[in-house]
Write a protein that holds these residues in place. Structure first.
Motif, short mmCIF file in Angstrom:
data_model
loop_
_atom_site.label_atom_id
_atom_site.label_comp_id
_atom_site.label_asym_id
_atom_site.label_seq_id
_atom_site.Cartn_x
_atom_site.Cartn_y
_atom_site.Cartn_z
N ASP A 136 0.83 -1.21 0.00
CA ASP A 136 0.00 0.00 0.00
C ASP A 136 0.86 1.26 0.00
O ASP A 136 0.58 2.22 -0.72
CB ASP A 136 -0.91 0.02 1.23
CG ASP A 136 -2.02 -1.02 1.16
OD1 ASP A 136 -2.31 -1.52 0.06
OD2 ASP A 136 -2.60 -1.33 2.22
N ARG A 139 2.52 1.80 -3.48
CA ARG A 139 1.57 2.20 -4.51
C ARG A 139 1.10 3.63 -4.29
O ARG A 139 0.94 4.40 -5.25
CB ARG A 139 0.41 1.20 -4.56
CG ARG A 139 0.84 -0.14 -5.15
CD ARG A 139 -0.20 -1.22 -4.96
NE ARG A 139 -1.32 -1.12 -5.89
CZ ARG A 139 -1.41 -1.78 -7.04
NH1 ARG A 139 -0.41 -2.54 -7.45
NH2 ARG A 139 -2.48 -1.68 -7.80
N GLU A 214 -11.68 -3.17 -7.73
CA GLU A 214 -10.69 -2.79 -6.72
C GLU A 214 -9.65 -1.84 -7.32
O GLU A 214 -9.25 -0.86 -6.67
CB GLU A 214 -10.01 -4.03 -6.16
CG GLU A 214 -10.95 -4.92 -5.37
CD GLU A 214 -10.36 -6.27 -5.02
OE1 GLU A 214 -10.85 -6.91 -4.07
OE2 GLU A 214 -9.40 -6.70 -5.70
N GLU A 218 -9.10 2.05 -6.24
CA GLU A 218 -7.76 2.49 -5.81
C GLU A 218 -7.32 3.73 -6.59
O GLU A 218 -6.80 4.69 -6.00
CB GLU A 218 -6.75 1.37 -6.02
CG GLU A 218 -5.33 1.74 -5.62
CD GLU A 218 -4.32 0.67 -5.95
OE1 GLU A 218 -3.38 0.46 -5.15
OE2 GLU A 218 -4.45 0.05 -7.03
N GLN A 221 -9.34 6.79 -5.49
CA GLN A 221 -8.88 7.25 -4.18
C GLN A 221 -7.52 7.92 -4.26
O GLN A 221 -7.19 8.79 -3.44
CB GLN A 221 -8.84 6.08 -3.20
CG GLN A 221 -10.22 5.55 -2.83
CD GLN A 221 -10.16 4.26 -2.04
OE1 GLN A 221 -9.10 3.83 -1.59
NE2 GLN A 221 -11.31 3.62 -1.87
#
Length: 240
Positions: A136, A139, A214, A218, A221
């Motif tokens: 996380d 990324r 997903e 992502e 966001q």
């Protein structure tokens, strides 16, 4: 060392030794070549969709490998800057561009070691690199660097490997349904700060295989709007 370095550098060294010109060709010989790379059909579609004026447009590619995507764009008149963490990949990329008489600015660099891009780009390209950026934190850092160098009018074009019901993970691999992270079993964690201990073994993150919704969530966001998505093939822009 970072979890994503060793596999890639060793693979490019093998490619150099065996005169293999492209990452896709290395993993699926007979199906792909340098010019007919996996992302090419989607990249052609993306170029028609975004309608950039190539002579006035600058492109940045990270994780460029031996330069299949970079050469594809340079051949169409784009000014291209490209980086890869593997020094061997960059060595091969430079030779491929020179053979095609293409002026591409290649640099051996890890995007995640950068605070921001040095200039703004009309197009930023990810040609099957994103799935190898697993955690996380990494990324989030990658997307922040992309935002720093993408023009308001620019496009972020991605092709990434995705979750597949038919994909088989071996006994020395572990797939997390909750996160989409794939881990490989390793003997010792000393050289890898990202290694984790679970089920009485040490594991190293190697891939992130998300589902389409997903990946979409992502990217939204992370500050992007989705212009077009076909599973792991995505065209994004910065949110207004």
């Amino acid at each position: 060392m970072k979890y994503y370095y060793e596999e890639h550098e060793q693979s490019y060294q093998e490619m150099k030794a065996n005169q293999i010109k492209a990452w896709d060709q290395y993993h699926e010989p007979g199906k792909y070549t340098f010019d007919h790379f996996m992302m090419r059909p989607f990249l052609e579609k993306a170029m028609e969709f975004v309608q950039l004026q190539s002579k006035q447009s600058r492109v940045f590619e990270y994780g460029c490998g031996t330069g299949a995507g970079a050469c594809f764009l340079a051949e169409r008149g784009f000014t291209v800057d490209a980086i890869d963490i593997s020094p061997t990949a960059i060595e091969l990329a430079k030779s491929m561009a020179e053979a095609r008489q293409l002026a591409i600015y290649y640099k051996n660099q890890d995007l995640l070691e950068m605070d921001r891009l040095e200039q703004e780009y009309d197009l930023i390209l990810d040609n099957y690199c994103l799935q190898s950026i697993v955690t996380d934190q990494d990324r989030a850092k990658l997307f922040a660097v992309i935002r720093s160098g993408l023009k308001k009018s620019g496009y972020y074009v991605i092709a990434t490997a995705m979750f597949n019901d038919d994909r088989v993970y071996g006994r020395d691999s572990y797939y997390s349904q909750d996160t989409g992270m794939v881990y490989d079993r390793i003997a010792s964690p000393e050289d890898y700060p990202d290694a984790m201990f679970m089920e009485n073994s040490w594991w190293l993150p190697t891939r992130r295989h998300l589902k389409a919704n997903e990946l979409r969530d992502e990217l939204i966001q992370a500050g992007f709007s989705i212009v077009l998505q076909d599973n792991g093939n995505v065209i994004c822009r910065l949110n207004d």
